[in-house]
Design a protein around this motif. Sequence first.
Motif, mmCIF file in Angstrom:
data_model
loop_
_atom_site.group_PDB
_atom_site.id
_atom_site.type_symbol
_atom_site.label_atom_id
_atom_site.label_comp_id
_atom_site.label_asym_id
_atom_site.label_seq_id
_atom_site.Cartn_x
_atom_site.Cartn_y
_atom_site.Cartn_z
ATOM 1 N N GLN A 299 -21.980 -53.777 28.672
ATOM 2 C CA GLN A 299 -22.443 -53.975 30.048
ATOM 3 C C GLN A 299 -23.323 -52.841 30.551
ATOM 4 O O GLN A 299 -24.424 -53.080 31.057
ATOM 5 C CB GLN A 299 -21.231 -54.134 30.972
ATOM 6 N N SER A 300 -22.872 -51.586 30.396
ATOM 7 C CA SER A 300 -23.597 -50.457 30.981
ATOM 8 C C SER A 300 -24.802 -50.038 30.150
ATOM 9 O O SER A 300 -25.820 -49.601 30.688
ATOM 10 C CB SER A 300 -22.651 -49.261 31.151
ATOM 11 N N TYR A 304 -25.415 -56.566 29.371
ATOM 12 C CA TYR A 304 -24.838 -57.911 29.386
ATOM 13 C C TYR A 304 -23.933 -58.092 30.609
ATOM 14 O O TYR A 304 -23.394 -57.131 31.149
ATOM 15 C CB TYR A 304 -24.032 -58.172 28.105
ATOM 16 N N THR A 305 -23.742 -59.348 31.005
ATOM 17 C CA THR A 305 -22.830 -59.661 32.107
ATOM 18 C C THR A 305 -21.382 -59.526 31.625
ATOM 19 O O THR A 305 -21.117 -59.523 30.416
ATOM 20 C CB THR A 305 -23.052 -61.101 32.592
ATOM 21 N N PRO A 306 -20.407 -59.426 32.570
ATOM 22 C CA PRO A 306 -18.995 -59.362 32.151
ATOM 23 C C PRO A 306 -18.563 -60.542 31.283
ATOM 24 O O PRO A 306 -17.815 -60.372 30.325
ATOM 25 C CB PRO A 306 -18.239 -59.333 33.485
ATOM 26 N N ALA A 308 -20.527 -62.460 29.329
ATOM 27 C CA ALA A 308 -21.146 -62.298 28.019
ATOM 28 C C ALA A 308 -20.458 -61.189 27.224
ATOM 29 O O ALA A 308 -20.273 -61.297 26.005
ATOM 30 C CB ALA A 308 -22.634 -61.992 28.180
ATOM 31 N N SER A 309 -20.055 -60.136 27.915
ATOM 32 C CA SER A 309 -19.344 -59.041 27.258
ATOM 33 C C SER A 309 -18.039 -59.523 26.644
ATOM 34 O O SER A 309 -17.678 -59.155 25.521
ATOM 35 C CB SER A 309 -19.072 -57.920 28.268
#
Length: 470
Positions: A299-300, A304-306, A308-309
């Motif tokens: 993510q960071s 990626y979005t949560p 997708a993560s």
Amino acid sequence: MKALLSWREGDDGLPPRQRILAIAVLMSGSLMAVLNINLINIALPTMARDLGVSSSASVWIINVYQLVGAAAILTFAALGYRIGRYRLYIGGMAVFTLTSIGCALSTGLPVLIGFRIIQGLGAAAMMSIGPSLYRVIFPSRLLGQAMGLTAMTVSVGVAGGPTLGGAILAVAGWPWLFWINLPIGVLSLCLAVRALPFEQGRSFPFDVIGAVLSAVALGAFVIMVDGFSRGTSTEQTLTLLAVSLASASFFILRQRRVAHPLLPLAIFTEPRFSSAALTSLFAFIAQSMAFISLPFLFQSVQGYTPLASALLFTPWPLGTMLGAPLGGRLADRFSPPLIAACGMAVLVVGMALLALLDQEAAVGDILWRSAVCGIGFGFYQAPNNRELMGSLPRERSGSAAGVMASVRTFGQSLGAALVALVLSGIMFQGSAEAMPVGLALWGGALAGIIACGLCALRIPLYRRQCTISD
């Protein structure tokens, strides 16, 4: 599964028909206990909104469940000897199931947290003695495959929890995350009464003082690590650490002197057992560092979005689901420490591959590297747990199960603390965010290397033991 139901002349354990019902009970208990962390995690924002509390307050719905479970591990493992594992496991499952009703009907956070505390105790009762029941249910020659089923079940909960939780929330409110425990729990209880092996408890004094000391030591340590990862003051962190260390010291002194100790320290004189326990500690440090670091990486660093993560992480538990049963089967035929060492080596390679990912890494590259980690951990976990449970006499299996659960808790907590230390920027002020995340993954790989080395050192011990047995 067919091999687990086989029967040979001279086998100990339960008959095949009773065995399959008993393993279904243990698998459902493990699955419910694990799902009630992963299901609720994804629902915390929804629960916070519906209950009218802050996001930080809602985290305690998870925290108290894990905290009381960690604090009660050794107490329940010892209590199994006192009242019998049959009664304790069924009692824990009944408490877990009934408190699910209370959780579902809760209309305020304090009431919900109260039921979650009791539910955590029920889960701890099941999880602390569940592995020791495998030694009563299965013959020794199938213990590795049985341990593989346990690891696979936990992985199903880890992998499927977020997806199942999201699906339930899409069509119903969060109380249904607890209601689903009711039919599973009732069915499992009916099977447990019939299938689990009954055993009488032993009439000896229960070490209440030892139970309190172990709960304070484990509980203070978990609170310290959780607070440390959330930026708690240094003074409070050191106070909790001092309480934990002091309680642990007094606990050890008491166990040496009391006639009926909560945890018989003599079990640690068995080299294979103590080595397997230490291996498990470093393995769970490695796993925890990866589990906490990867969301930051996805993510960071990679953007990626949560959601997708979470999907990018899924190959890890899926790989463990594949690797654990195979690793357990191989451990029943070949040297368990050798199989565990090979699995840990694969995990180290997988973590190194993840650490080497750049910011523009393709999805496919992330997925297969995560899968390598999961397969390696699965190959390691079942053989090492087989050694940990099988290296002691059957009558000590309850203590072995308590130690196994405790080192898992300590390893995961230490891994979380180390990642928090790295990501806090204490060591790398002003550095790029990718650097601390990569360092945390390399740190996890180092813990894996230590675990791999401990497995390798245990290979001669296993061969020597086999030679003596022959």
